[in-house]
Enzyme design. Structure first.
Site, PDB file in Angstrom:
ATOM      1  CB  SER A  85     -56.358 -20.581 -42.739  1.00 37.57           C
ATOM      2  OG  SER A  85     -55.748 -20.543 -41.471  1.00 37.57           O
ATOM      3  CG  LEU A  86     -57.260 -19.732 -48.950  1.00 35.69           C
ATOM      4  CD1 LEU A  86     -57.539 -18.776 -47.793  1.00 35.69           C
ATOM      5  CD2 LEU A  86     -56.972 -18.936 -50.221  1.00 35.69           C
TER       6      LEU A  86
END
Length: 402
Positions: A85-86
């Site tokens: 999710s970065l």
């Protein structure tokens, strides 16, 4: 003198020493070192790369532990990680760049760009979902880990972007649209697949596949040469592990890791399957050094990527602390969590700090008031994401007086 020259050459050539904090930052080095060493000794993580920058200057940098435990391969500062999710913040920045260019509007209905994406409420009505709602995670969507194992996302086999190698974007969107919305868009906040849908909007508005658009608008302008949707150098890619006793367990080809109402299925090899859809929510690979360039661009106003007023919107709470995006006291901006109330959050960070996490074991934050950017990448989930380790690093940075 010779020693100093050799050391400088090694740094330039990419062979920096494991402890690269400049002299004068002994306090932060000692405290962060202790947090890392404790996590390794207690076998809560296998390996990590931690970067701390103050006003744009790197004051701490360390690779520690192992990139591959079984092969006894040391972690490197230029190690590649599955970012999970970065990825979301980079997809969100690409979307906002298209808004600046006049190719996309925040109030555009998603159906303008994806005519077939028409999820309905449980009563059968079809609400309008906007680009803004995708950015703020107020679109009524969810994630499979938010539901029990027999929930609708599981039954429809919706992919979170880190499993099901070879699945196309078209098919995943079809599955996602077949599931009833969790709430009426715009009425609540809920972490979700919204950024994957946004990624497809970005691709269509940008006139090219998502990897091409993000490279053109985000990674190339910032010199993020190691970051993309494919692995640039497999030899530097870290081996992923999951929490376990007495030590983390190797994820292997596939592993279900319990979390939330059910859990997450990790399939690390997905990144090597060129048929896999480019997940705007979790599909990228990169390094800590590259991600620092990205976060510093946001901290300083983003002039090389976005206009300063656009960055200000991105990192300003758009939802309110009721979102509790990263716990009590946290709201949400246009793609990142934003600290609204440090007291409620029980955090040493300043109000206005923005932050997010990655399921493969990552955590970062930027505290603009203190000029701080902190990146914690690990190869251990979920400890490196929301366990004691990133909290210990955070507290070590603030305890050291930065």
């Amino acid at each position: 003198m010779k020693t100093a020259i050799i050391a400088a050459l090694l740094v330039v050539l990419g062979f920096g020493f494991a402890h690269a904090a400049p002299t004068g930052d002994a306090a932060i080095q000692a405290r962060v070192d202790a947090a890392i060493d404790r996590a390794l000794t207690e076998k809560r993580i296998v390996g990590t790369v931690v970067l701390v920058a103050k006003d744009g200057k790197v004051v701490y940098q360390r690779a520690a532990g192992l990139a591959d435990r079984e092969a006894k391969k040391p972690m490197r500062e230029d190690a590649l990680f599955r970012l999970a999710s970065l990825t979301k913040a980079m997809t969100s920045v690409a979307a906002l760049k298209l808004v600046e260019q006049g190719k996309l509007r925040l109030e555009d209905p998603v159906t303008k760009w994806i005519p077939t994406f028409r999820p309905k409420l449980p009563d059968g009505t079809e609400p309008v979902i906007t680009v803004r709602q995708l950015l703020t995670h107020t679109a009524g969507l969810s994630y499979d880990l938010m539901e029990p194992a027999d929930g609708p996302y599981h039954k429809a086999r919706v992919s979170s972007g880190i499993d099901q190698p070879g699945l196309s974007m078209e098919e995943n969107l079809r599955r996602l649209a077949s599931v009833p919305l969790v709430y009426e868009p715009g009425k609540k906040w809920g972490y979700s697949m919204a950024t994957d849908v946004l990624g497809e909007v970005v691709a269509r508005a940008g006139g090219a596949p998502l990897p091409t658009v993000i490279e053109k608008l985000v990674t190339r302008p910032l010199g993020m040469t190691d970051t993309g949707f494919r692995v640039k150098d497999a030899a530097r890619l870290t081996t992923p592990y999951a929490d376990g006793k007495p030590e983390p367990v190797r994820i292997g080809e596939s592993r279900f890791v319990p979390s939330g109402a059910s859990g997450v299925t990790f399939v690390p090899g997905r990144v090597f399957d060129t048929r896999s859809f480019a997940s705007g929510g979790s599909g990228m690979v990169g390094t800590a050094g590259d991600y620092l360039k990205f976060l510093e661009a946001l901290r300083t106003g983003g002039t090389s990527v976005l206009k300063a007023d656009t960055v200000a919107q991105l990192v300003t709470d758009q939802v309110g602390p009721q979102a509790a995006s990263a716990g009590p006291g946290w709201g949400f901006g246009l793609g990142v969590g934003v600290l609204v109330d440090p007291v409620t959050a029980k955090s040493p960070q300043s109000a206005g700090t923005f932050h997010w996490m990655g399921a493969y074991g990552h955590n970062w934050f930027v505290d603009p008031k203190q000029g701080l950017t902190v990146i914690v990448l690990t190869n251990t989930t979920f400890e490196g994401m929301w366990g004691a380790f990133p909290v210990a690093v955070r507290d070590a940075v603030y305890d050291a007086g930065h």
